[in-house]
Design a protein around this motif. Structure first.
Motif, PDB file in Angstrom:
ATOM      1  N   GLN A  77      -0.688  -8.387  -5.761  1.00 29.68           N
ATOM      2  CA  GLN A  77      -0.186  -9.590  -6.624  1.00 29.68           C
ATOM      3  C   GLN A  77       1.206 -10.003  -5.978  1.00 29.68           C
ATOM      4  O   GLN A  77       1.196 -11.245  -5.637  1.00 29.68           O
ATOM      5  N   ALA A  78       2.006  -9.241  -5.965  1.00 29.21           N
ATOM      6  CA  ALA A  78       3.201  -9.760  -5.339  1.00 29.21           C
ATOM      7  C   ALA A  78       3.136  -9.995  -3.945  1.00 29.21           C
ATOM      8  O   ALA A  78       3.912 -11.177  -3.676  1.00 29.21           O
ATOM      9  N   GLY A  79       2.314  -9.538  -3.270  1.00 30.86           N
ATOM     10  CA  GLY A  79       2.116 -10.010  -1.980  1.00 30.86           C
ATOM     11  C   GLY A  79       1.377 -11.525  -1.744  1.00 30.86           C
ATOM     12  O   GLY A  79       2.170 -12.377  -1.202  1.00 30.86           O
ATOM     13  N   TRP A  80       0.709 -11.827  -2.626  1.00 32.54           N
ATOM     14  CA  TRP A  80      -0.128 -12.997  -2.796  1.00 32.54           C
ATOM     15  C   TRP A  80       0.627 -13.997  -3.211  1.00 32.54           C
ATOM     16  O   TRP A  80       0.470 -15.401  -3.084  1.00 32.54           O
ATOM     17  N   LEU A  81       1.725 -13.990  -4.033  1.00 35.30           N
ATOM     18  CA  LEU A  81       2.689 -14.773  -4.488  1.00 35.30           C
ATOM     19  C   LEU A  81       3.669 -15.246  -3.623  1.00 35.30           C
ATOM     20  O   LEU A  81       4.344 -16.053  -3.617  1.00 35.30           O
ATOM     21  N   HIS A  82       3.592 -14.433  -2.422  1.00 34.71           N
ATOM     22  CA  HIS A  82       4.427 -14.901  -1.231  1.00 34.71           C
ATOM     23  C   HIS A  82       4.095 -15.254   0.210  1.00 34.71           C
ATOM     24  O   HIS A  82       4.490 -14.796   1.243  1.00 34.71           O
ATOM     25  N   GLY A  83       2.603 -15.555   0.093  1.00 27.75           N
ATOM     26  CA  GLY A  83       1.996 -15.745   1.385  1.00 27.75           C
ATOM     27  C   GLY A  83       1.728 -14.498   2.274  1.00 27.75           C
ATOM     28  O   GLY A  83       1.689 -14.909   3.672  1.00 27.75           O
ATOM     29  N   VAL A  84       1.902 -13.437   1.898  1.00 29.15           N
ATOM     30  CA  VAL A  84       1.329 -12.159   2.586  1.00 29.15           C
ATOM     31  C   VAL A  84       0.127 -11.854   2.724  1.00 29.15           C
ATOM     32  O   VAL A  84      -0.689 -12.071   1.818  1.00 29.15           O
ATOM     33  N   THR A  85      -0.310 -11.127   4.057  1.00 27.01           N
ATOM     34  CA  THR A  85      -1.611 -10.606   4.213  1.00 27.01           C
ATOM     35  C   THR A  85      -1.806  -9.260   3.642  1.00 27.01           C
ATOM     36  O   THR A  85      -0.829  -8.294   4.177  1.00 27.01           O
ATOM     37  N   ILE A  86      -2.671  -9.158   2.867  1.00 29.58           N
ATOM     38  CA  ILE A  86      -3.027  -7.740   2.072  1.00 29.58           C
ATOM     39  C   ILE A  86      -4.120  -7.201   3.072  1.00 29.58           C
ATOM     40  O   ILE A  86      -4.988  -7.591   3.623  1.00 29.58           O
ATOM     41  N   LEU A  87      -3.601  -5.881   3.469  1.00 26.71           N
ATOM     42  CA  LEU A  87      -4.287  -4.930   4.311  1.00 26.71           C
ATOM     43  C   LEU A  87      -4.934  -3.795   3.690  1.00 26.71           C
ATOM     44  O   LEU A  87      -4.225  -3.070   2.978  1.00 26.71           O
ATOM     45  N   VAL A  88      -6.261  -3.654   3.420  1.00 31.65           N
ATOM     46  CA  VAL A  88      -6.925  -2.718   2.707  1.00 31.65           C
ATOM     47  C   VAL A  88      -7.540  -1.468   3.537  1.00 31.65           C
ATOM     48  O   VAL A  88      -7.899  -1.749   4.706  1.00 31.65           O
ATOM     49  N   THR A  89      -7.271  -0.637   3.246  1.00 29.29           N
ATOM     50  CA  THR A  89      -7.898   0.877   3.884  1.00 29.29           C
ATOM     51  C   THR A  89      -8.186   1.794   2.704  1.00 29.29           C
ATOM     52  O   THR A  89      -7.700   2.043   1.930  1.00 29.29           O
ATOM     53  N   ARG A  90      -9.474   2.376   3.419  1.00 29.21           N
ATOM     54  CA  ARG A  90      -9.768   3.335   2.502  1.00 29.21           C
ATOM     55  C   ARG A  90      -9.957   4.757   3.261  1.00 29.21           C
ATOM     56  O   ARG A  90     -10.255   5.795   2.839  1.00 29.21           O
ATOM     57  N   ASP A  91      -9.322   4.702   4.324  1.00 26.01           N
ATOM     58  CA  ASP A  91      -9.400   5.903   5.331  1.00 26.01           C
ATOM     59  C   ASP A  91      -7.877   6.252   5.427  1.00 26.01           C
ATOM     60  O   ASP A  91      -7.270   5.714   5.998  1.00 26.01           O
ATOM     61  N   PHE A  92      -7.410   7.450   4.859  1.00 23.96           N
ATOM     62  CA  PHE A  92      -6.195   8.091   4.989  1.00 23.96           C
ATOM     63  C   PHE A  92      -5.841   9.076   6.045  1.00 23.96           C
ATOM     64  O   PHE A  92      -5.199   9.662   6.271  1.00 23.96           O
ATOM     65  N   ASP A  93      -6.763   8.920   7.122  1.00 30.33           N
ATOM     66  CA  ASP A  93      -6.626   9.782   8.449  1.00 30.33           C
ATOM     67  C   ASP A  93      -5.611   9.355   9.014  1.00 30.33           C
ATOM     68  O   ASP A  93      -5.439   8.072   9.309  1.00 30.33           O
ATOM     69  N   ALA A  94      -4.512  10.175   9.568  1.00 26.04           N
ATOM     70  CA  ALA A  94      -3.288   9.850  10.070  1.00 26.04           C
ATOM     71  C   ALA A  94      -3.514   8.931  11.379  1.00 26.04           C
ATOM     72  O   ALA A  94      -2.844   8.018  11.634  1.00 26.04           O
ATOM     73  N   LEU A  95      -4.683   9.552  12.289  1.00 31.67           N
ATOM     74  CA  LEU A  95      -4.905   8.637  13.440  1.00 31.67           C
ATOM     75  C   LEU A  95      -5.362   7.213  13.117  1.00 31.67           C
ATOM     76  O   LEU A  95      -4.679   6.411  13.759  1.00 31.67           O
TER      77      LEU A  95
END
Length: 518
Positions: free
Chosen positions: A231-249
């Motif tokens: 929400q905070a990102g979208w109110l300032h023109g930010v690109t939200i990056l989604v991930t469901r993989d928490f593998d370090a590599l």
């Protein structure tokens, strides 16, 4: 002037129409495309009979559809009810009933746990429809695409009428939290409060610029992933990056490939990234802010982060759901000891006092209960006047239940928790809730749950049980029941059976004695 979350987003989307708003794997959606989907979602909800003041729950993993469903509901004046993916069906059903939720957006499941089947087993007569983020077809349970097709029965003019009716003070969201009673309490926030929280985060902490890439690691169902996240990102023109993989590599590659600029995460994520051999040769120069917190942080980790992410500012902070997110935060230039030993300075639009047991403000450097006041602090718990009255001072300060002190520079240090709450990998665990569940197991006479240090998660639960003797119980059986009935972060990692629990002079269970003996 009326200000709403969707109205503010709509203005941003018009200015940044061709900029990516969200990236989720192969899905890339611009602000214009997101706005179109939000409006289609809103029209489909209207077709289902959703109206201003209704409650729309979301029980799903982080995915591109999540914020679109949320904004679609908020656009027409419905409030979203955030449900964590680690909750079980009975826990979610309890929250839906408390919130009077009429509609539910859900993932098919989390791992092997079937959300749709779990919610279908619960008695929820007021739940009018469930929309699943897959392609199933049905009436009361339908896939997302089938749901969106309903939008064709509602005109743009009807949508605009619904949007225009929403007011700044209308409820925008409900997030459940718990207290010393163990009963979850719903924290309501209005559109105006949410916008204020996002604005002060921008002014004091984030300093987003359009085009920033924000890798949101925290769950969208958590304040850090929702209000302080997309929400905070979208109110300032930010690109939200989604991930469901928490593998370090995977994360290292994602940061480099997507040119991530803003990365908040729990300490274990940063430890895993920096420990991976690929980190040494990866390009992470795009990062300008990395932040961590929500648990005990070793100074060695902060010093290592400052050295490893030399192009970025390392932050930590303190916040709570009842204050719509952050209360205090460190600032650029703070050294590692300030970041480790404090949560930084209070946000510019909040007032914080440190109170003694009688409610009087204590001197600088002295410990007391942290109390906070400001425009984004909740007005009270949903339908719970007793809990609300107990939570506020006579002059309107919210009593957090956390103990802390200020230093001479105004840095706030958290020293204890009045409420016994502990934090497992960034998730709050309230012992009373776990104790209530374990106390209902046949063969358990008494139980006390505390948080104990853990190298990986910061803290984990430890349950001390006194058995009744009939029927016989053992640690493994209790642990199995906990795993069946509780979200995994609430499950005690250790269960110990004692002859008796220590008690203080008033007969109450002496949890400090248990901690000292652990």
């Amino acid at each position: 002037m009326t200000r709403t979350i969707y109205g503010s987003f709509r203005e941003v989307a018009a200015r940044h129409a061709e900029r990516d708003a969200i990236r989720d794997g192969d899905v890339r959606l611009t602000y214009a495309q997101v706005d179109a989907l939000v409006r289609r979602t809103a029209r489909a909800l209207l077709a289902l009979g959703c109206k201003r003041g209704d409650r729309v729950a979301i029980w799903a993993n982080n995915r591109w559809e999540w914020p679109i469903a949320a904004l679609g509901a908020q656009a027409i004046g419905a409030a979203i009810v955030l449900c964590g993916t680690r909750l079980k069906g009975g826990e979610v059903a309890r929250n839906l009933i408390r919130a009077n939720a009429r509609f539910l957006f859900a993932d098919p499941g989390f791992g092997s746990y079937d959300f749709v089947a779990a919610i279908g087993e619960q008695p929820l007569p007021d739940l009018a429809a469930t929309v699943v983020f897959d392609d199933r077809r049905g009436e009361s349970v339908m896939g997302f695409e089938l749901f969106l097709d309903l939008a064709d029965t509602v005109t743009e003019a009807e949508l605009e009428t619904a949007i225009a009716a929403v007011q700044s003070g209308d409820l925008s969201d409900l997030i459940f939290t718990s207290g010393t009673t163990g009963a979850p309490k719903a924290v309501p926030m209005a559109h105006e409060q949410s916008l204020i929280a996002c604005e002060v985060q921008q002014r004091d902490i984030s300093h987003f610029v359009p085009g920033d890439v924000f890798l949101v690691m925290y769950p969208f169902a958590h304040n850090a992933g929702y209000r302080a996240g997309w929400q905070a990102g979208w109110l300032h023109g930010v690109t939200i990056l989604v991930t469901r993989d928490f593998d370090a590599l995977h994360l290292i590659g994602l940061i480099e490939r997507e040119r991530v600029s803003y990365l908040p995460a729990v300490p274990t994520i940063f430890q895993a990234i920096m420990d991976h051999p690929a980190f040494a040769t990866a390009d992470h120069s795009s990062l300008r802010i990395v932040s961590t917190g929500a648990t005990t942080i070793p100074i060695q980790l902060i010093e290592r982060m400052q050295a490893a992410f030399r192009h970025a500012t390392v932050y930590t902070g303190y916040g709570l759901t009842e204050a719509a997110g952050s209360v205090s935060n460190t600032r650029p230039g703070d050294d590692a000891r300030i970041i480790v030993n404090s949560t930084g300075r209070v946000l510019s639009n909040l007032s914080v006092r440190i109170l003694d047991a009688d409610g009087n403000e204590v001197a600088q450097g002295c410990d007391g209960e942290i109390a906070v006041k400001g425009p984004q602090v909740m007005r009270g718990y949903l339908d719970d006047p007793a809990a609300t009255a107990a939570a506020f001072t006579a002059d309107g300060y919210f009593r957090t239940g956390d103990v802390g002190r200020f230093d001479a520079a105004g840095n706030l240090t958290i020293t204890d928790r009045l409420k016994d709450m502990f934090i497992v990998g960034g998730f709050n665990v309230y012992p009373a809730e776990v104790e209530q569940m374990i106390g209902g197991i046949a063969g358990v006479r008494e139980v006390a749950v505390i948080g104990v240090p853990d190298d990986r998660l910061g803290e984990v639960g430890c349950a001390y049980i006194v058995a009744s003797g009939e029927p016989p119980i053992d640690e493994q059986a209790v642990h199995a029941i906990c795993r069946e009935r509780l979200a995994n972060y609430k499950v005690p990692r250790a269960i110990r059976i004692l002859e008796a629990l220590p008690r203080n002079a008033t007969g109450k269970i002496d949890k400090p004695a248990l901690r000292n003996a652990t």
